[in-house]
Enzyme design. Sequence first.
Site, PDB file in Angstrom:
ATOM      1  N   ASP B 277       0.840  -1.195   0.000  1.00 56.12           N
ATOM      2  CA  ASP B 277       0.000   0.000   0.000  1.00 56.12           C
ATOM      3  C   ASP B 277       0.875   1.244   0.000  1.00 56.12           C
ATOM      4  OD1 ASP B 277      -2.459   1.159  -0.059  1.00 56.12           O
ATOM      5  OD2 ASP B 277      -2.648   1.286   2.108  1.00 56.12           O
ATOM      6  N   ASP B 422      -9.112  -1.081   2.734  1.00 55.62           N
ATOM      7  CA  ASP B 422      -8.653  -0.755   4.075  1.00 55.62           C
ATOM      8  C   ASP B 422      -9.603  -1.304   5.124  1.00 55.62           C
ATOM      9  OD1 ASP B 422      -6.614   0.640   2.853  1.00 55.62           O
ATOM     10  OD2 ASP B 422      -7.855   2.414   2.681  1.00 55.62           O
TER      11      ASP B 422
END
Lengths: 101, 502
Positions: B277, B422
């Site tokens: 990420d 997320d």
Amino acid sequence: MDLSKVKDDRKLEICRWYYKGGWAFLPFLWAVNFVWFYKDAFQRPPFEEQKQIRGYVIFSGIGALIWSIALTTWIIIFQKYRVEWGSVGDELTFLIPSGSL
Amino acid sequence: MAVRVSLPKLCFTSRMSGLLDEAAGLMDGHIDEARVRGDDFDEVRDRNPERRHKERRSRPRPEQAENINDGDVNSAPGRAGDQSAEWLNDQEELRYGAQHVIKLFVPVSLCMLVVVSTISSIGFYSKKDGIYLVYTPFHETSPLASTKVWNALANAGILMVVIIIMTIGLILLYKYRCYMVIHGWLILSSFILLFIFSYLYLEECLRAYNIALDHITAVLLLWNFGVMGMICIHWVGPLRLQQAYLIFVAALMALVFIKYLPEWTTWVVLGVISIWDLVAVLTPNGPLRILVETAQERNENIFPALIYSSTVVYSIVGTANNETTGSSSGVQMDSPGDTESGFVPSWREEASEREAARRRAMDEEEVQIRPRNSSQNDVANELGLGDGEHLGDDQQRRQPAGRSPFRIREDEERGVKLGLGDFIFYSVLVGKASSYGDWNTTFACFVAILIGLCLTLLLLAVLKKALPALPISITFGLIFYFASTLLVAPFSDSLASHQVFI
């Protein structure tokens, strides 16, 4: 989507679409339609499309109510007579609860 | 004067006060002065290119800047006024950020709550029955820790490669405007989640509570639930319902990961994915960054099925300079006017209007920096795709670039966007922690993730660009998890067994 920003003609379109969609065995759509457009149908100063929206909202509400009553009745009947119906009852059952000793 | 200075703060709390403020500004007749100040602002920005980014954000509120300038005109002219305006803007951004934090806390907590309660009440999701995802061919069956470690690393590596390929595929599709393919993909995956996985979920729920249900009701429930979800996520539906569906979908996905990933692999995957990420959002050529920049260039929103947006309604005065930043896996500070999710038809209809307004604001800036021929049209023309729509755009672009500082744009929305990915990985961490049945650990992880989210949002307010939301939270979560299972739990156990109270 935020309804307060949507123009009235678009609202009517959405409301009508939800009402029509509800006929495909989708009472949830009707329920959502009823709640979602309730304010526009009954609690706003009159506007051009209000009458039509009100109609759809009322019919959606009635439809959802009928569906929920029918479904509740069916579930009660099923739970009550499931065992008595024997093999038919078993075939109708999605998940047969396991018994306990 | 004091009242005037405090007014801009109020104007973000309600639309009415924004209007009042506007009226006050007009009545006082400081309009021309404001224009001059505005130009001054531009010069300052150009002299400090690295600060430009920061000021772009503070710029969209000429009204506010003007008010503060008015306050300062008498005491300190010129630069001082700008600086105090900037300072106040920062203050206000931070204050506003706090609201965002709360707005995101609720959905993230709800998602975790769904996962944790499911894990603790339905044994199915924490029980390992030898079936795993296709991407994890090594099942960690060996008792040796070293073998388990390389199994976990290999599994995580394979999973990462799959994720990277998928992401790059998505970027390529987006870059070349294959919207149909992307939509098909998203619709298919949400279809699978909403119908098949909810079917499994329903079945396991009923089994756990030992409830009989007939086929008719089950089919009807699933049909209604699934179709409503598809409509809400991909078409129009009440915002709350859409958010609820997105949370539920994320929770279901997290449950699938918890169930079908081997033990150690889960932890390694969590670590690796947060590094990914970081790389994908922050490196210059990271795929998510490219996605964000392309979306910015096209003035579009990223697909509603990928992102949860907390919409906070507030009013902003003046033409907005829209610098949309965000990612499918990252937090995004949303700029006014485009929170209404991406491809909803109504959004499309209004898009051209907004775009024109935005372009006007943006053109002013870009003219000074570089010839404003954004690569969007070039790419589109090369591919032969830039027909009708772009002609329209160009016409709108050529509208007089005069920025009217007193245009009121009511009901603009602004919120923080958080990628559904997320949500999923936060929930995987907390759910996994709770699957061992230790509530202390679960709460420790929960708190750690929320602290991480807070820090990320704080950084977002400071840096004002798209940030990866996973690294800080997941690092904290992992530290808290291992610290509390390996240190705190044994320690408190031994304290309890020796009847020592501290």
